[in-house]
Design a protein around this motif. Sequence first.
Motif, PDB file in Angstrom:
ATOM      1  N   SER A   1      77.633  74.405  50.931  1.00 50.41           N
ATOM      2  CA  SER A   1      77.832  74.397  49.631  1.00 50.41           C
ATOM      3  C   SER A   1      79.530  75.561  49.744  1.00 50.41           C
ATOM      4  O   SER A   1      80.143  75.520  48.905  1.00 50.41           O
ATOM      5  CB  SER A   1      76.534  75.744  49.120  1.00 50.41           C
ATOM      6  N   MET A   2      79.039  76.426  50.698  1.00 47.80           N
ATOM      7  CA  MET A   2      80.439  76.862  50.620  1.00 47.80           C
ATOM      8  C   MET A   2      81.862  76.402  50.468  1.00 47.80           C
ATOM      9  O   MET A   2      82.959  76.201  50.147  1.00 47.80           O
ATOM     10  CB  MET A   2      80.787  78.191  52.302  1.00 47.80           C
ATOM     11  N   LEU A   3      82.013  75.209  51.576  1.00 47.69           N
ATOM     12  CA  LEU A   3      82.948  74.270  51.574  1.00 47.69           C
ATOM     13  C   LEU A   3      83.314  73.905  50.293  1.00 47.69           C
ATOM     14  O   LEU A   3      84.395  74.034  49.980  1.00 47.69           O
ATOM     15  CB  LEU A   3      82.492  73.395  52.985  1.00 47.69           C
ATOM     16  N   PRO A   4      82.592  73.146  49.437  1.00 49.18           N
ATOM     17  CA  PRO A   4      83.030  72.728  48.514  1.00 49.18           C
ATOM     18  C   PRO A   4      83.620  73.419  47.756  1.00 49.18           C
ATOM     19  O   PRO A   4      84.485  73.619  46.378  1.00 49.18           O
ATOM     20  CB  PRO A   4      82.483  71.495  48.058  1.00 49.18           C
ATOM     21  N   MET A   5      82.555  75.052  47.307  1.00 47.03           N
ATOM     22  CA  MET A   5      83.120  75.508  46.620  1.00 47.03           C
ATOM     23  C   MET A   5      83.895  76.371  46.947  1.00 47.03           C
ATOM     24  O   MET A   5      85.022  76.793  45.250  1.00 47.03           O
ATOM     25  CB  MET A   5      82.280  76.696  46.403  1.00 47.03           C
ATOM     26  N   ASN A   6      84.883  76.346  47.498  1.00 47.63           N
ATOM     27  CA  ASN A   6      86.184  77.073  47.897  1.00 47.63           C
ATOM     28  C   ASN A   6      87.685  76.016  47.977  1.00 47.63           C
ATOM     29  O   ASN A   6      88.416  76.705  47.559  1.00 47.63           O
ATOM     30  CB  ASN A   6      85.876  77.325  49.356  1.00 47.63           C
ATOM     31  N   PHE A   7      86.634  75.182  48.120  1.00 43.85           N
ATOM     32  CA  PHE A   7      87.774  74.577  48.492  1.00 43.85           C
ATOM     33  C   PHE A   7      88.487  72.890  47.906  1.00 43.85           C
ATOM     34  O   PHE A   7      89.071  72.433  47.789  1.00 43.85           O
ATOM     35  CB  PHE A   7      88.586  73.204  49.345  1.00 43.85           C
ATOM     36  N   LEU A   8      86.753  72.606  47.077  1.00 46.16           N
ATOM     37  CA  LEU A   8      86.617  71.453  46.071  1.00 46.16           C
ATOM     38  C   LEU A   8      86.985  71.284  44.224  1.00 46.16           C
ATOM     39  O   LEU A   8      87.291  70.485  43.763  1.00 46.16           O
ATOM     40  CB  LEU A   8      85.493  70.516  47.033  1.00 46.16           C
ATOM     41  N   ARG A   9      86.293  72.306  44.696  1.00 45.49           N
ATOM     42  CA  ARG A   9      86.040  73.072  43.276  1.00 45.49           C
ATOM     43  C   ARG A   9      87.461  72.602  42.382  1.00 45.49           C
ATOM     44  O   ARG A   9      88.393  73.117  42.775  1.00 45.49           O
ATOM     45  CB  ARG A   9      85.393  74.111  42.758  1.00 45.49           C
TER      46      ARG A   9
ATOM     47  N   GLY B   1      89.750  64.982  45.353  1.00 48.01           N
ATOM     48  CA  GLY B   1      88.811  64.970  45.661  1.00 48.01           C
ATOM     49  C   GLY B   1      88.098  65.103  47.330  1.00 48.01           C
ATOM     50  O   GLY B   1      89.220  64.712  47.567  1.00 48.01           O
ATOM     51  N   ALA B   2      87.143  65.256  47.860  1.00 45.79           N
ATOM     52  CA  ALA B   2      86.901  65.330  49.489  1.00 45.79           C
ATOM     53  C   ALA B   2      86.567  63.876  50.161  1.00 45.79           C
ATOM     54  O   ALA B   2      85.389  63.177  48.925  1.00 45.79           O
ATOM     55  CB  ALA B   2      86.096  66.642  49.409  1.00 45.79           C
ATOM     56  N   ASP B   3      86.859  64.089  50.733  1.00 39.23           N
ATOM     57  CA  ASP B   3      85.899  62.725  51.928  1.00 39.23           C
ATOM     58  C   ASP B   3      84.884  63.340  52.931  1.00 39.23           C
ATOM     59  O   ASP B   3      84.803  63.968  53.284  1.00 39.23           O
ATOM     60  CB  ASP B   3      87.240  61.778  52.796  1.00 39.23           C
TER      61      ASP B   3
ATOM     62  N   ALA C   1      78.294  68.729  47.837  1.00 40.78           N
ATOM     63  CA  ALA C   1      79.740  68.236  47.285  1.00 40.78           C
ATOM     64  C   ALA C   1      80.185  68.308  45.679  1.00 40.78           C
ATOM     65  O   ALA C   1      80.393  68.981  45.459  1.00 40.78           O
ATOM     66  CB  ALA C   1      80.501  68.055  48.622  1.00 40.78           C
ATOM     67  N   ARG C   2      78.695  67.337  45.732  1.00 39.64           N
ATOM     68  CA  ARG C   2      78.921  67.036  44.218  1.00 39.64           C
ATOM     69  C   ARG C   2      78.750  67.777  42.891  1.00 39.64           C
ATOM     70  O   ARG C   2      79.191  67.527  42.056  1.00 39.64           O
ATOM     71  CB  ARG C   2      77.809  65.619  44.164  1.00 39.64           C
ATOM     72  N   LEU C   3      78.047  68.692  43.176  1.00 39.35           N
ATOM     73  CA  LEU C   3      77.976  69.615  42.564  1.00 39.35           C
ATOM     74  C   LEU C   3      79.324  70.478  42.268  1.00 39.35           C
ATOM     75  O   LEU C   3      79.450  71.253  41.103  1.00 39.35           O
ATOM     76  CB  LEU C   3      77.074  70.522  42.960  1.00 39.35           C
ATOM     77  N   GLU C   4      79.976  70.557  43.615  1.00 37.51           N
ATOM     78  CA  GLU C   4      81.308  71.180  42.174  1.00 37.51           C
ATOM     79  C   GLU C   4      82.924  70.156  42.456  1.00 37.51           C
ATOM     80  O   GLU C   4      83.667  70.628  42.089  1.00 37.51           O
ATOM     81  CB  GLU C   4      81.370  71.858  44.339  1.00 37.51           C
ATOM     82  N   GLY C   5      82.627  68.855  42.550  1.00 39.17           N
ATOM     83  CA  GLY C   5      83.892  68.029  42.232  1.00 39.17           C
ATOM     84  C   GLY C   5      83.202  67.018  43.120  1.00 39.17           C
ATOM     85  O   GLY C   5      82.479  66.280  43.006  1.00 39.17           O
ATOM     86  N   ILE C   6      84.589  65.629  43.370  1.00 38.18           N
ATOM     87  CA  ILE C   6      84.563  64.666  43.214  1.00 38.18           C
ATOM     88  C   ILE C   6      84.313  63.712  45.057  1.00 38.18           C
ATOM     89  O   ILE C   6      85.346  64.719  45.757  1.00 38.18           O
ATOM     90  CB  ILE C   6      86.333  63.762  43.020  1.00 38.18           C
ATOM     91  N   THR C   7      83.723  63.703  44.769  1.00 32.80           N
ATOM     92  CA  THR C   7      82.629  63.189  46.677  1.00 32.80           C
ATOM     93  C   THR C   7      82.518  61.649  46.645  1.00 32.80           C
ATOM     94  O   THR C   7      82.044  61.190  45.895  1.00 32.80           O
ATOM     95  CB  THR C   7      81.848  64.268  46.602  1.00 32.80           C
ATOM     96  N   ARG C   8      83.490  61.129  47.722  1.00 26.93           N
ATOM     97  CA  ARG C   8      83.727  60.429  48.372  1.00 26.93           C
ATOM     98  C   ARG C   8      82.737  60.335  49.408  1.00 26.93           C
ATOM     99  O   ARG C   8      83.427  61.340  50.573  1.00 26.93           O
ATOM    100  CB  ARG C   8      84.977  59.498  48.565  1.00 26.93           C
ATOM    101  N   VAL C   9      81.975  59.197  49.690  1.00 28.97           N
ATOM    102  CA  VAL C   9      81.964  58.652  51.206  1.00 28.97           C
ATOM    103  C   VAL C   9      81.932  57.325  51.542  1.00 28.97           C
ATOM    104  O   VAL C   9      81.874  56.782  50.820  1.00 28.97           O
ATOM    105  CB  VAL C   9      79.722  58.731  50.632  1.00 28.97           C
ATOM    106  N   LEU C  10      82.716  57.941  52.636  1.00 26.16           N
ATOM    107  CA  LEU C  10      83.736  56.877  53.222  1.00 26.16           C
ATOM    108  C   LEU C  10      82.764  55.588  53.926  1.00 26.16           C
ATOM    109  O   LEU C  10      83.385  54.632  53.821  1.00 26.16           O
ATOM    110  CB  LEU C  10      84.413  57.328  54.110  1.00 26.16           C
ATOM    111  N   TRP C  11      81.923  56.513  54.439  1.00 25.59           N
ATOM    112  CA  TRP C  11      81.481  55.604  55.397  1.00 25.59           C
ATOM    113  C   TRP C  11      79.212  55.892  55.665  1.00 25.59           C
ATOM    114  O   TRP C  11      79.704  57.425  55.457  1.00 25.59           O
ATOM    115  CB  TRP C  11      81.359  55.684  56.797  1.00 25.59           C
TER     116      TRP C  11
ATOM    117  N   ALA D   1      93.305  63.775  49.863  1.00 27.76           N
ATOM    118  CA  ALA D   1      92.111  63.941  49.809  1.00 27.76           C
ATOM    119  C   ALA D   1      91.848  66.012  49.912  1.00 27.76           C
ATOM    120  O   ALA D   1      92.681  66.775  50.975  1.00 27.76           O
ATOM    121  CB  ALA D   1      90.742  64.102  50.937  1.00 27.76           C
ATOM    122  N   ALA D   2      91.188  66.225  49.728  1.00 26.51           N
ATOM    123  CA  ALA D   2      91.657  67.615  49.881  1.00 26.51           C
ATOM    124  C   ALA D   2      90.850  68.304  51.246  1.00 26.51           C
ATOM    125  O   ALA D   2      91.641  69.874  51.930  1.00 26.51           O
ATOM    126  CB  ALA D   2      89.966  68.640  48.818  1.00 26.51           C
ATOM    127  N   TYR D   3      89.884  67.187  51.979  1.00 25.28           N
ATOM    128  CA  TYR D   3      89.552  67.417  52.790  1.00 25.28           C
ATOM    129  C   TYR D   3      88.571  65.960  53.043  1.00 25.28           C
ATOM    130  O   TYR D   3      88.136  66.052  52.697  1.00 25.28           O
ATOM    131  CB  TYR D   3      89.080  69.117  53.738  1.00 25.28           C
TER     132      TYR D   3
END
Length: 360
Positions: free
Chosen positions: A77-85, A90-92, A107-117, A139-141
Amino acid sequence: MNFSGGPGALPASVLRQTRDAIEALPETGLSVLGMSHRSAWFRGVLDEAEQNLRQLLQIPDNYRVLFMQGGSSLQFSMLPMNFLRGHAAGADYLVTGYWSAKAPTEARLEGITRVLWDGAPSAYKRLPRADELQFSPGAAYLHYVSNETVEGLEFKAPPGLPGVPLACDMSSNLLAAPIDVGRYDLIYAHAQKNLGPSGVTLVILKDEFANRAGTGLPTLLDYRTHIAARSNYNTPPVFAIYVLMLITRWLRDEIGGLDAMAALNQRKSESVYAALDAHPETYVPHADRVDRSRMNVAFKLRDARRDHAFATAAKALGIHGLEGHRSLGGWRASLYNAISLAEAQTLAQWLQDFACEAGA
Ligand SMILES: *Cc1c(COP(=O)(O)O)cnc(C)c1O
C-alpha cells in the motif's frame, strides 16, 4: 530442523544471544524487552544494524535504510500511496505468484495500475521471459517480487527499463546473496523470512526517489517521516530490530559476508533439487528448472496418497515445517540463510531414502 516458510529458522548462536538479552543485555544489565527506544543503547543498535547492512549489501550513500512496521503487506500500500497517487502515467506490475498478485490490488486504489504479465494461467510455474514484457517508459515505477516464496520462483536478474524506477519486494531472498542496490529505487523486505523475527520491515530507499513522494499522506505512511526520524518516530519494534542487528553480525563474522552466504545457499538448494530430480517417480517439483528459487523448494508427491506417510516420517526424524503454503498445498522446503549446509544435506538424503522406500 526447521524448514518453515516463515517465520523462518534463526541461527543457533543468535538464539543464544537473544535468550541472554531477554534476561539482561551485556551492555546495560537490563532486559532487551524493557529498553527505551530513546536510549543511547537503542540508537547504537539502529546505527549498527544500518552500518552492517550498508557493508553487507554495499548500499550507496544516496540510499536511506529504514526499519518500519506493518510487514511487507503494508509496503504493497505505501509504495503506491507515496509514488502512484496522482501520477499521470501509472505504474507497471509483474504478477508472478501468490505474493506479487496482492500488490496491484492495493495499487489500483491509488492510480493507474498495469499488470504487464500474469503467471496465473500458467499456474505460477515460471517467470516471464524478457521478450514477453513491454515496459512503459514513463511509468511511476515497476514493481516485482524477486523471490516468490510460495511457488519457489526466483528472478536471476532484475527486470525493467533503465530510467523507470524499480521497486522490489525481496522479503524472502534479501541477504541470501549480493545484489546491485544501485539498480533499485526502493527495496523492501520484512524480517521474518531471512533477516530476523517478525515485527520489523527493512526498506532501502533512494533519496532521489523519496523526493518524488506526494504530499498529504498520513504521517506514519509517509516514507519521509521515517527518514527524518531515523526510524525512531514512534516506538519501533526494539526487540525485532535488535535480533536483526545480531543477524547482520552473524552474517559478517560467522558466515563471512554475502558472497560466502550465496555460495552456501547455492550448494544447499542444489543438493535438495538433486534429490527431487533423482526421483521423478516420487517427486514433482513446482517451478520450471530455469526459474527455481534457491530459498524455497516447492514440490508435490506424485502419489498424494503418500502425503501422510511423508509427513509422519519427516516428523519422526525431527524435520519440521515442510508443509506447503495453504494456497498451493504439497510440500515446500525453505532453505533460508539460517539453514546450514548439513541440514540441507540431511533433508536431501532423507528425500532420497523416502523415494527408495516408496519404490521398494
Ligand atoms: C511472506 C511474504 C509477504 C507477506 O509479508 P507480511 O510481512 O506478512 O505482510 C510479502 N511478500 C513476500 C515475497 C512474502 O514472502
